[in-house]
Design a protein around this motif. Structure first.
Motif, short mmCIF file in Angstrom:
data_model
loop_
_atom_site.label_atom_id
_atom_site.label_comp_id
_atom_site.label_asym_id
_atom_site.label_seq_id
_atom_site.Cartn_x
_atom_site.Cartn_y
_atom_site.Cartn_z
N ARG A 107 0.27 -7.42 5.72
CA ARG A 107 -1.14 -8.17 5.82
C ARG A 107 -2.04 -7.40 6.52
O ARG A 107 -3.32 -7.33 6.44
N GLN A 110 -3.38 -4.63 4.63
CA GLN A 110 -4.49 -5.13 3.86
C GLN A 110 -5.79 -5.50 4.53
O GLN A 110 -6.98 -5.03 4.05
N LEU A 250 -6.02 -3.14 0.19
CA LEU A 250 -6.35 -4.34 -0.36
C LEU A 250 -5.02 -4.64 -1.17
O LEU A 250 -4.58 -5.68 -1.14
#
Length: 258
Positions: A107, A110, A250
């Motif tokens: 994460r 991302q 992403l």
């Protein structure tokens, strides 16, 4: 011998990544952090380690840049922007600590990818009309944001570049200002990172320091390559690469789960 081999592996990886980023920075004039930080995250490093490696690696480049452009640097233009940038750096680190505690590495990749993508798109779209003087409010916005992002994701350059681009300065003044801003914040940034994250940053700092002789050569090659290819063409290639890095960041939960 096993200890040497175990040290050489990480050092070679960090040196290769730093070399690519520093080469592009020397050739195109920007993008070292936006290339180095996401790449090291993909290799399993966390943001504090990646930030420390980047800061140490850029020390000689910034010293050389300030020395070479010293006649174009006006100290009064550095003072308050520098203070604003350094003052917000610890706030970015505090936010980074919260993110590290709350989210897994995938994460975080991302999130960094989103920052890189947003900065790249802004760079493509932002075309200010240069002025002799800007309202002080823009400096009050740009440099705290730069310091915060430097602490949060290790990439505080874009906000400063946007601010500088809005001035009618010549190339030497722009580059001198940016080199001086990076240099004045290097020591505070390194000290604060060690204060917050401690011993975990020793190895990336040493690896980056050991790569400096190679990075000096890479810087020289990058400058020559940029002059040969032309900065406009190289800028286009670099922005395309950054756009790809942002998209990959992403998409990282689906490309590289975990």
């Amino acid at each position: 011998m096993p200890e040497v081999v175990s040290w050489l592996g990480p050092w070679l990886v960090v040196t290769l990544v730093l070399s690519v980023g520093i080469f592009v920075q020397a050739a195109a004039g920007f993008a070292a952090g936006m290339l180095i930080i996401p790449t090291l995250l993909w290799l399993g490093y966390l943001i504090p380690e990646a930030s420390m490696a980047l800061l140490v690696a850029t020390i000689p480049q910034n010293i050389a840049g300030v020395y070479a452009l010293r006649e174009s640097i006006r100290p009064k233009t550095i003072l308050w922007p520098g203070i604003g940038r350094v003052a917000f750096f610890p706030l970015g680190i505090i936010a980074l600590i919260a993110i590290e505690e709350a989210f897994p590495l995938v994460r975080i990749r991302q999130f960094v990818g989103a920052v890189v993508l947003a900065a790249t798109i802004a760079t493509v779209l932002y075309h200010p009309v240069p002025k002799a003087k800007l309202s002080p409010i823009w400096a009050w916005i740009a440099f705290p944001i730069s310091g915060f992002l430097q602490g949060l994701v290790g990439m505080g350059g874009p906000a400063m570049v946007f601010w500088v681009s809005a001035h009618d300065w010549n190339t030497r003044q722009i580059r001198g200002f940016l080199f001086a801003m990076y240099l004045t914040s290097l020591a505070p940034a390194i000290v604060m990172l060690f204060a917050f994250f401690g011993d975990r940053l020793v190895t990336p700092a040493l690896n980056a320091g050991a790569s400096i002789p190679i990075l000096l050569l890479v810087t020289s090659l990058g400058l020559k390559f940029g002059n040969w290819l032309g900065r406009n063409r190289l800028r286009g290639v670099t922005l395309g690469l950054l756009f790809l890095m942002g998209i990959l960041g992403l998409a990282s939960p689906w490309i590289r789960p975990g």
